[in-house]
Scaffold this motif. Structure first.
Motif, PDB file in Angstrom:
ATOM      1  N   VAL A   6       0.182  36.680  38.734  1.00  0.00           N
ATOM      2  CA  VAL A   6       1.183  37.644  39.225  1.00  0.00           C
ATOM      3  C   VAL A   6       2.502  37.356  38.502  1.00  0.00           C
ATOM      4  N   ILE A   7       3.039  38.348  37.829  1.00  0.00           N
ATOM      5  CA  ILE A   7       4.257  38.132  37.029  1.00  0.00           C
ATOM      6  C   ILE A   7       5.478  38.624  37.793  1.00  0.00           C
ATOM      7  N   GLY A   8       6.298  37.678  38.270  1.00  0.00           N
ATOM      8  CA  GLY A   8       7.538  38.014  38.964  1.00  0.00           C
ATOM      9  C   GLY A   8       7.453  37.751  40.454  1.00  0.00           C
ATOM     10  N   ALA A   9       8.517  37.166  41.009  1.00  0.00           N
ATOM     11  CA  ALA A   9       8.565  36.884  42.456  1.00  0.00           C
ATOM     12  C   ALA A   9       9.704  37.645  43.114  1.00  0.00           C
ATOM     13  N   GLY A  10       9.830  38.933  42.765  1.00  0.00           N
ATOM     14  CA  GLY A  10      10.691  39.842  43.533  1.00  0.00           C
ATOM     15  C   GLY A  10       9.871  40.382  44.706  1.00  0.00           C
ATOM     16  N   VAL A  29       1.725  32.967  41.043  1.00  0.00           N
ATOM     17  CA  VAL A  29       2.924  33.755  40.723  1.00  0.00           C
ATOM     18  C   VAL A  29       3.831  32.935  39.806  1.00  0.00           C
ATOM     19  N   TRP A  30       4.312  33.575  38.743  1.00  0.00           N
ATOM     20  CA  TRP A  30       5.322  32.931  37.888  1.00  0.00           C
ATOM     21  C   TRP A  30       6.605  33.711  38.007  1.00  0.00           C
ATOM     22  N   GLU A  31       7.700  32.964  38.120  1.00  0.00           N
ATOM     23  CA  GLU A  31       9.016  33.586  38.229  1.00  0.00           C
ATOM     24  C   GLU A  31       9.957  32.907  37.226  1.00  0.00           C
ATOM     25  N   ALA A  32      10.571  33.726  36.386  1.00  0.00           N
ATOM     26  CA  ALA A  32      11.401  33.168  35.306  1.00  0.00           C
ATOM     27  C   ALA A  32      12.701  32.534  35.811  1.00  0.00           C
ATOM     28  N   THR A  33      13.278  33.077  36.890  1.00  0.00           N
ATOM     29  CA  THR A  33      14.540  32.519  37.381  1.00  0.00           C
ATOM     30  C   THR A  33      14.247  31.326  38.300  1.00  0.00           C
ATOM     31  N   SER A  34      15.310  30.742  38.846  1.00  0.00           N
ATOM     32  CA  SER A  34      15.077  29.527  39.645  1.00  0.00           C
ATOM     33  C   SER A  34      14.861  29.819  41.135  1.00  0.00           C
ATOM     34  N   GLY A  35      14.708  31.088  41.505  1.00  0.00           N
ATOM     35  CA  GLY A  35      14.469  31.386  42.922  1.00  0.00           C
ATOM     36  C   GLY A  35      13.723  32.693  43.110  1.00  0.00           C
ATOM     37  N   LEU A  36      13.499  33.027  44.393  1.00  0.00           N
ATOM     38  CA  LEU A  36      12.724  34.220  44.731  1.00  0.00           C
ATOM     39  C   LEU A  36      13.651  35.399  45.014  1.00  0.00           C
ATOM     40  N   GLY A  37      13.091  36.600  44.994  1.00  0.00           N
ATOM     41  CA  GLY A  37      13.858  37.774  45.425  1.00  0.00           C
ATOM     42  C   GLY A  37      14.163  38.772  44.333  1.00  0.00           C
ATOM     43  N   LEU A 107       4.822  29.835  49.116  1.00  0.00           N
ATOM     44  CA  LEU A 107       5.523  28.938  48.190  1.00  0.00           C
ATOM     45  C   LEU A 107       4.578  28.080  47.334  1.00  0.00           C
ATOM     46  N   PRO A 108       3.457  27.567  47.899  1.00  0.00           N
ATOM     47  CA  PRO A 108       2.577  26.751  47.049  1.00  0.00           C
ATOM     48  C   PRO A 108       1.959  27.542  45.889  1.00  0.00           C
ATOM     49  N   HIS A 109       2.083  28.856  45.945  1.00  0.00           N
ATOM     50  CA  HIS A 109       1.442  29.691  44.902  1.00  0.00           C
ATOM     51  C   HIS A 109       2.448  30.231  43.888  1.00  0.00           C
ATOM     52  N   ILE A 110       3.708  29.783  44.010  1.00  0.00           N
ATOM     53  CA  ILE A 110       4.759  30.328  43.140  1.00  0.00           C
ATOM     54  C   ILE A 110       5.357  29.223  42.271  1.00  0.00           C
ATOM     55  N   LYS A 111       5.473  29.491  40.986  1.00  0.00           N
ATOM     56  CA  LYS A 111       6.170  28.549  40.098  1.00  0.00           C
ATOM     57  C   LYS A 111       7.433  29.220  39.586  1.00  0.00           C
ATOM     58  N   GLU A 113      11.191  29.142  37.507  1.00  0.00           N
ATOM     59  CA  GLU A 113      11.543  28.674  36.154  1.00  0.00           C
ATOM     60  C   GLU A 113      10.310  28.604  35.260  1.00  0.00           C
ATOM     61  N   HIS A 114       9.418  29.571  35.441  1.00  0.00           N
ATOM     62  CA  HIS A 114       8.233  29.723  34.595  1.00  0.00           C
ATOM     63  C   HIS A 114       8.242  31.137  34.025  1.00  0.00           C
ATOM     64  N   HIS A 115       8.423  31.205  32.731  1.00  0.00           N
ATOM     65  CA  HIS A 115       8.601  32.495  32.061  1.00  0.00           C
ATOM     66  C   HIS A 115       7.289  32.913  31.391  1.00  0.00           C
ATOM     67  N   VAL A 116       6.754  34.044  31.816  1.00  0.00           N
ATOM     68  CA  VAL A 116       5.514  34.538  31.190  1.00  0.00           C
ATOM     69  C   VAL A 116       5.873  35.107  29.821  1.00  0.00           C
ATOM     70  N   GLN A 117       5.236  34.562  28.803  1.00  0.00           N
ATOM     71  CA  GLN A 117       5.617  34.964  27.444  1.00  0.00           C
ATOM     72  C   GLN A 117       4.571  35.824  26.767  1.00  0.00           C
ATOM     73  N   LYS A 118       3.310  35.670  27.177  1.00  0.00           N
ATOM     74  CA  LYS A 118       2.281  36.450  26.487  1.00  0.00           C
ATOM     75  C   LYS A 118       1.095  36.705  27.422  1.00  0.00           C
ATOM     76  N   VAL A 119       0.648  37.933  27.430  1.00  0.00           N
ATOM     77  CA  VAL A 119      -0.545  38.306  28.206  1.00  0.00           C
ATOM     78  C   VAL A 119      -1.483  39.013  27.238  1.00  0.00           C
ATOM     79  N   ALA A 120      -2.696  38.458  27.094  1.00  0.00           N
ATOM     80  CA  ALA A 120      -3.642  39.042  26.136  1.00  0.00           C
ATOM     81  C   ALA A 120      -5.022  39.156  26.766  1.00  0.00           C
ATOM     82  N   PRO A 121      -5.706  40.262  26.558  1.00  0.00           N
ATOM     83  CA  PRO A 121      -7.063  40.399  27.113  1.00  0.00           C
ATOM     84  C   PRO A 121      -8.037  39.540  26.308  1.00  0.00           C
ATOM     85  N   LEU A 122      -9.015  38.964  27.017  1.00  0.00           N
ATOM     86  CA  LEU A 122     -10.053  38.206  26.323  1.00  0.00           C
ATOM     87  C   LEU A 122     -11.210  39.151  26.013  1.00  0.00           C
ATOM     88  N   PRO A 123     -12.019  38.832  25.017  1.00  0.00           N
ATOM     89  CA  PRO A 123     -13.193  39.682  24.761  1.00  0.00           C
ATOM     90  C   PRO A 123     -14.079  39.724  25.994  1.00  0.00           C
TER      91      PRO A 123
END
Ligand code: FAD
Length: 431
Positions: A6-10, A29-37, A107-111, A113-123
């Motif tokens: 899940v990309i983003g914790a808004g 869940v990955w969230e690039a900033t240091s908090g939720l919302g 909260l245990p499922h959210i990281k 300060e984790h920035h998603v940089q690339k999403v690619a489909p696998l074969p």
């Protein structure tokens, strides 16, 4: 058990995590900033953050919601009743979203300060085991741990994109703007009216932010031009130093030429001209594009038609955000757990194409394809029907619709009103 990235914790990402968990899936869940919302996590800073990423939030210091908290809430989690105003300060919404995350043990499922940089489909033939309800493909998701400065790539069965779309400013290029000697900012970087004391400000655009910021500026600015090309002028009472004028079509050294050829002088222009969708982390092989304000190809504005184990929450605009996210997420959860089947990619494409043609036939602009407004209720009803889920209580639609009418005619006073639900279909105005 399927692993879902899940990309983003808004609001959207938190809601996705909540329902995916409840259905027995494994959200990360990955969230690039240091908090939720998300956008409700106000920052006094503008420009870039500690890690050089653009500041995400577009909240200004005094922002109070333009919807009552009664309709803003997720249907299973009301705002606390101790705040007896309906149009609450942005900090109340931020606290609410944090409480939501704690209450549903997200909260245990959210990281952060984790920035998603690339999403690619696998074969499609890669890996084994359960995919999300047999949906393909799996996804390689590359994430940068900003604090530790480590980048890792892991495989997920599905991906839910909740990255918001009120962060990358859209700024029209006015002819002659390079000559303009005044200050130019976008509403994304507006924080408070004080720096505009005694100045003449042109606010370009009369959407929700343009109107709100123009009114707020009147407390300090000498005068404010609210410059727009809407068919009708705003009908409400407005501050005496706020003047509605036509849209700016050209810039000069000290001001602007408007579409009716009038000239106005202005020390500052604030672009309240909206935002762009951006998905810089999606590889080209995801097949998702943004063209003329439209994200394609999405079935029901949600599922990637070509790669249906990818879903987007919150793409539409002019909606009742949190109840809307909740409805979309409940549908996606049913799809990812195999309780609801999607049509074949070919059929999804045909249905989506048909919807777009119908939209055009009705005389709408292509860039308004995600604009829902009054059609959001039927859209949500279709999703809950398709998912076999409870529809939203009708009082949400009733109050949302009534408040819009009151707001349009009473921009200076509507936030004083207080509302209370008295049942799933009724509300009262609290004196
Ligand atoms: P966001 O809140 O934008 O969250 C997206 C999250 O994704 C952010 O935290 C961001 O950091 C993260 N993210 C993005 N890219 C990445 C990445 N690559 N890796 C990791 N994380 C990433 N709605 C109302 O209901 N009432 C209102 O009164 C109201 N007023 C508003 C006023 C303003 C000025 C704005 C901008 C919006 C307002 N809204 C209002 C709408 C608001 O956008 C929604 O309520 C809602 O918060 C949107 O949630 P979201 O989760 O879709 O996106």
């Amino acid at each position: 058990m399927s692993r879902v990235g899940v990309i983003g914790a808004g609001g959207a990402g938190l809601c996705a995590a909540k329902h995916l968990l409840a259905a027995g899936l494994q959200p990360q869940v990955w969230e690039a900033t240091s908090g939720l919302g998300g956008t409700w996590r106000h920052s006094t800073r503008t420009g870039t953050d500690l890690y050089g990423l653009p500041i995400f939030s577009s909240m200004y210091n005094n922002l109070r919601t333009n919807l009552p908290k009664e309709v803003m809430a997720f249907p299973d989690f009301p705002f606390p009743s101790e705040d007896d105003t309906s149009f609450v300060h942005h900090t109340t919404v931020s606290n609410y979203l944090n409480r939501y995350a704690t209450h549903f043990n997200l909260l245990p499922h959210i990281k952060t300060e984790h920035h998603v940089q690339k999403v690619a489909p696998l074969p499609n033939n890669s890996g084994s085991g359960n995919t999300a309800a047999g949906l393909l493909p799996r996804w390689a998701i590359t994430v940068r741990d900003l604090k530790q400065q480590i980048t890792t790539t892991d495989v997920y069965d599905a991906v839910v994109v909740c990255n918001g779309h009120y962060s990358k400013p859209s700024i029209p290029s006015l002819p002659g703007v390079e000559e303009y000697q005044g200050r130019q900012i976008h509403s994304h970087d507006y924080r408070e009216p004080k720096p505009f004391t005694g100045q003449t400000v042109l606010v370009l655009g009369a959407g929700a932010s343009g109107i709100d910021i123009a009114i707020e500026l009147c407390s300090t600015a000498k005068q404010v031009y609210l410059s727009h090309n809407q068919k009708n002028n705003i009908a409400s009472d407005l501050p005496k130093n706020l003047h509605q004028v036509k849209g700016a079509s050209e810039a000069t050294r000290d001001g602007f030429i408007l579409t009716d050829a009038t000239r106005v002088q202005a020390d500052v222009i604030i672009y309240c001209t909206g935002y762009e969708y951006t998905f810089s982390f999606l590889c080209e092989s995801c097949g998702v594009g943004v063209s003329r304000g439209q994200v394609t190809p999405l079935y029901r504005h949600i599922h990637n038609v070509l790669l249906p184990s990818m879903a987007f929450i919150g793409i539409p605009v002019q909606i009742c955000p949190f109840p809307f996210f909740d409805t979309q997420v409940r549908y996606v959860t049913k799809v990812l757990t195999g309780k609801v089947s999607l049509p074949s990619p070919k059929d999804m494409e045909a249905i989506t194409q048909q919807e777009f043609l119908q939209h055009m036939k009705e005389g709408h602009a292509p860039e308004d394809f995600h604009l829902m407004s009054s059609s959001q209720w039927e859209y949500m009803r279709e999703l809950t029907d398709a998912a076999g889920e409870e529809p939203l209580p009708s009082v949400i639609k009733t109050l949302f619709t009534d408040v819009r009418k009151v707001r349009n005619n009473n921009l200076l006073t509507y936030k004083q009103n207080k509302y209370r639900f008295t049942g799933p279909e009724t509300y009262e105005v609290v004196q």
